[in-house]
Scaffold this motif. Structure first.
Motif, PDB file in Angstrom:
ATOM      1  N   GLY A  71       1.475   0.933 -11.932  1.00 19.06           N
ATOM      2  CA  GLY A  71       2.754   0.372 -11.516  1.00 19.06           C
ATOM      3  C   GLY A  71       2.896   0.094 -10.034  1.00 19.06           C
ATOM      4  N   TYR A  72       1.918   0.494  -9.225  1.00 16.82           N
ATOM      5  CA  TYR A  72       2.021   0.339  -7.777  1.00 16.82           C
ATOM      6  C   TYR A  72       0.999  -0.659  -7.248  1.00 16.82           C
ATOM      7  CZ  TYR A  72       5.067   4.351  -8.105  1.00 16.82           C
ATOM      8  OH  TYR A  72       6.103   5.180  -8.441  1.00 16.82           O
ATOM      9  N   SER A  73       1.432  -1.478  -6.296  1.00 18.34           N
ATOM     10  CA  SER A  73       0.541  -2.446  -5.666  1.00 18.34           C
ATOM     11  C   SER A  73      -0.400  -1.719  -4.704  1.00 18.34           C
ATOM     12  CB  SER A  73       1.358  -3.489  -4.898  1.00 18.34           C
ATOM     13  OG  SER A  73       1.904  -2.920  -3.718  1.00 18.34           O
ATOM     14  N   PRO A  74      -1.493  -2.375  -4.332  1.00 16.93           N
ATOM     15  CA  PRO A  74      -2.402  -1.747  -3.362  1.00 16.93           C
ATOM     16  C   PRO A  74      -1.716  -1.338  -2.061  1.00 16.93           C
ATOM     17  CG  PRO A  74      -3.485  -3.591  -4.398  1.00 16.93           C
ATOM     18  CD  PRO A  74      -2.049  -3.626  -4.859  1.00 16.93           C
ATOM     19  N   LEU A  75      -0.855  -2.189  -1.532  1.00 11.52           N
ATOM     20  CA  LEU A  75      -0.170  -1.852  -0.279  1.00 11.52           C
ATOM     21  C   LEU A  75       0.792  -0.681  -0.472  1.00 11.52           C
ATOM     22  CD1 LEU A  75       0.026  -2.493   2.677  1.00 11.52           C
ATOM     23  CD2 LEU A  75       1.730  -4.226   2.162  1.00 11.52           C
ATOM     24  N   GLU A  76       1.476  -0.631  -1.605  1.00  7.98           N
ATOM     25  CA  GLU A  76       2.357   0.504  -1.881  1.00  7.98           C
ATOM     26  C   GLU A  76       1.552   1.801  -1.940  1.00  7.98           C
ATOM     27  OE1 GLU A  76       5.980  -1.564  -4.442  1.00  7.98           O
ATOM     28  OE2 GLU A  76       4.133  -0.978  -5.498  1.00  7.98           O
ATOM     29  N   LEU A  77       0.380   1.751  -2.553  1.00  6.95           N
ATOM     30  CA  LEU A  77      -0.464   2.945  -2.636  1.00  6.95           C
ATOM     31  C   LEU A  77      -0.888   3.427  -1.246  1.00  6.95           C
ATOM     32  CD1 LEU A  77      -2.705   2.011  -5.691  1.00  6.95           C
ATOM     33  CD2 LEU A  77      -0.825   3.681  -5.634  1.00  6.95           C
ATOM     34  N   LEU A  78      -1.266   2.490  -0.382  1.00  8.12           N
ATOM     35  CA  LEU A  78      -1.647   2.882   0.982  1.00  8.12           C
ATOM     36  C   LEU A  78      -0.465   3.495   1.725  1.00  8.12           C
ATOM     37  CD1 LEU A  78      -3.978  -0.002   2.245  1.00  8.12           C
ATOM     38  CD2 LEU A  78      -4.590   2.127   1.081  1.00  8.12           C
ATOM     39  N   LYS A  79       0.717   2.948   1.518  1.00  5.87           N
ATOM     40  CA  LYS A  79       1.909   3.497   2.173  1.00  5.87           C
ATOM     41  C   LYS A  79       2.206   4.899   1.649  1.00  5.87           C
ATOM     42  CE  LYS A  79       4.148  -0.887   3.252  1.00  5.87           C
ATOM     43  NZ  LYS A  79       5.280  -1.793   2.960  1.00  5.87           N
ATOM     44  N   ILE A  80       2.094   5.091   0.340  1.00  5.59           N
ATOM     45  CA  ILE A  80       2.327   6.421  -0.251  1.00  5.59           C
ATOM     46  C   ILE A  80       1.386   7.432   0.386  1.00  5.59           C
ATOM     47  CG2 ILE A  80       2.087   7.786  -2.377  1.00  5.59           C
ATOM     48  CD1 ILE A  80       2.965   5.158  -3.884  1.00  5.59           C
ATOM     49  N   GLU A  81       0.111   7.080   0.465  1.00  6.09           N
ATOM     50  CA  GLU A  81      -0.874   8.025   1.001  1.00  6.09           C
ATOM     51  C   GLU A  81      -0.644   8.298   2.485  1.00  6.09           C
ATOM     52  OE1 GLU A  81      -3.943  10.780   0.693  1.00  6.09           O
ATOM     53  OE2 GLU A  81      -2.642   9.843  -0.774  1.00  6.09           O
ATOM     54  N   ALA A  82      -0.320   7.271   3.247  1.00  2.00           N
ATOM     55  CA  ALA A  82      -0.065   7.465   4.675  1.00  2.00           C
ATOM     56  C   ALA A  82       1.156   8.362   4.888  1.00  2.00           C
ATOM     57  CB  ALA A  82       0.131   6.120   5.368  1.00  2.00           C
ATOM     58  N   ILE A  83       2.191   8.159   4.113  1.00  2.00           N
ATOM     59  CA  ILE A  83       3.390   8.990   4.206  1.00  2.00           C
ATOM     60  C   ILE A  83       3.044  10.438   3.880  1.00  2.00           C
ATOM     61  CG2 ILE A  83       5.591   9.485   3.038  1.00  2.00           C
ATOM     62  CD1 ILE A  83       5.955   6.374   2.908  1.00  2.00           C
ATOM     63  N   PHE A  84       2.270  10.639   2.822  1.00  2.00           N
ATOM     64  CA  PHE A  84       1.875  11.983   2.413  1.00  2.00           C
ATOM     65  C   PHE A  84       1.075  12.678   3.511  1.00  2.00           C
ATOM     66  CE2 PHE A  84      -1.166  14.778   0.034  1.00  2.00           C
ATOM     67  CZ  PHE A  84      -0.236  15.722  -0.382  1.00  2.00           C
ATOM     68  N   LEU A  85       0.062  12.007   4.020  1.00  2.00           N
ATOM     69  CA  LEU A  85      -0.787  12.609   5.053  1.00  2.00           C
ATOM     70  C   LEU A  85       0.003  12.931   6.319  1.00  2.00           C
ATOM     71  CD1 LEU A  85      -4.016  10.440   4.670  1.00  2.00           C
ATOM     72  CD2 LEU A  85      -3.764  12.864   4.091  1.00  2.00           C
ATOM     73  N   LYS A  86       0.813  11.989   6.754  1.00  2.00           N
ATOM     74  CA  LYS A  86       1.587  12.199   7.979  1.00  2.00           C
ATOM     75  C   LYS A  86       2.564  13.360   7.809  1.00  2.00           C
ATOM     76  CE  LYS A  86       4.115   9.772  11.526  1.00  2.00           C
ATOM     77  NZ  LYS A  86       4.674   8.523  12.001  1.00  2.00           N
ATOM     78  N   ALA A  87       3.242  13.418   6.670  1.00  2.00           N
ATOM     79  CA  ALA A  87       4.204  14.502   6.431  1.00  2.00           C
ATOM     80  C   ALA A  87       3.510  15.856   6.287  1.00  2.00           C
ATOM     81  CB  ALA A  87       5.040  14.199   5.191  1.00  2.00           C
ATOM     82  N   CYS A  88       2.242  15.832   5.906  1.00  2.00           N
ATOM     83  CA  CYS A  88       1.470  17.078   5.813  1.00  2.00           C
ATOM     84  C   CYS A  88       0.927  17.503   7.178  1.00  2.00           C
ATOM     85  CB  CYS A  88       0.309  16.924   4.827  1.00  2.00           C
ATOM     86  SG  CYS A  88       0.809  16.946   3.097  1.00  2.00           S
ATOM     87  N   GLY A  89       1.090  16.661   8.200  1.00  2.00           N
ATOM     88  CA  GLY A  89       0.683  17.035   9.548  1.00  2.00           C
ATOM     89  C   GLY A  89      -0.615  16.419  10.028  1.00  2.00           C
ATOM     90  N   TYR A  90      -1.071  15.364   9.367  1.00  2.00           N
ATOM     91  CA  TYR A  90      -2.310  14.700   9.772  1.00  2.00           C
ATOM     92  C   TYR A  90      -2.020  13.595  10.776  1.00  2.00           C
ATOM     93  CZ  TYR A  90      -4.840  16.977   6.004  1.00  2.00           C
ATOM     94  OH  TYR A  90      -5.415  17.913   5.194  1.00  2.00           O
ATOM     95  N   GLN A  91      -2.934  13.433  11.710  1.00  2.00           N
ATOM     96  CA  GLN A  91      -2.918  12.277  12.593  1.00  2.00           C
ATOM     97  C   GLN A  91      -3.676  11.181  11.847  1.00  2.00           C
ATOM     98  OE1 GLN A  91      -4.838  12.968  16.358  1.00  2.00           O
ATOM     99  NE2 GLN A  91      -4.622  10.843  17.007  1.00  2.00           N
TER     100      GLN A  91
END
Length: 153
Positions: A71-91
């Motif tokens: 159900g998610y586009s490639p760009l949506e998937l990249l945004k989901i992952e970036a949000i997850f990593l950043k919120a977990c404290g990753y640069q």
């Protein structure tokens, strides 16, 4: 509240992964997107760098064809992952030289990441953020506006 199938399925998968200790920001099969995509890592070929918001050639082709992954586009998937990593404290992008949390699988860190991801997933589907509990504390004339006991009945 009416939600889309993709949102319900994504939240269910993330919930199960969180509670079964199958959520790991550093594993493409067990990160937020990996879990949403049934623990597959094929999504990592949509970008050249983990945590990047830039689609590579393969990602752009899939995006231009309107391809959806659970159900998610490639760009949506990249945004989901970036949000997850950043919120977990990753640069970002994810790289061994960039800063990261000391214990990336600690429940508090993962909860912070999931809170931001679920907020974004709700925004994508234009539904009220299910992680927003502020309504529970709204009041008027010293009385709650919402009865929590009604919601649990």
């Amino acid at each position: 509240m009416e939600t889309s199938i993709r949102l319900e399925q994504a939240i269910k998968k993330l919930y199960i992964a969180f509670h079964n200790n199958h959520l790991n920001p550093e594993c493409c099969k067990q990160c937020a997107v990996g879990n949403i995509l049934d623990n597959k890592d094929s999504w990592k070929h949509l970008s050249d760098h983990h945590g990047s918001l830039e689609l590579n050639y393969v990602g752009k082709v899939h995006e231009s064809f309107g391809r959806k992954f659970n159900g998610y586009s490639p760009l949506e998937l990249l945004k989901i992952e970036a949000i997850f990593l950043k919120a977990c404290g990753y640069q970002l992008p994810f790289h061994h030289k960039n800063s990261k949390p000391k214990n990336p699988t600690h429940k508090d860190i993962l909860f912070d990441g999931l809170t931001e991801v679920i907020t974004f997933l709700c925004e994508l589907d234009d539904v009220t953020n299910i992680m927003d509990y502020t309504k529970l504390f709204e009041f008027k004339n010293d009385k709650p506006l919402h009865d929590i006991t009604e919601a649990s009945a």
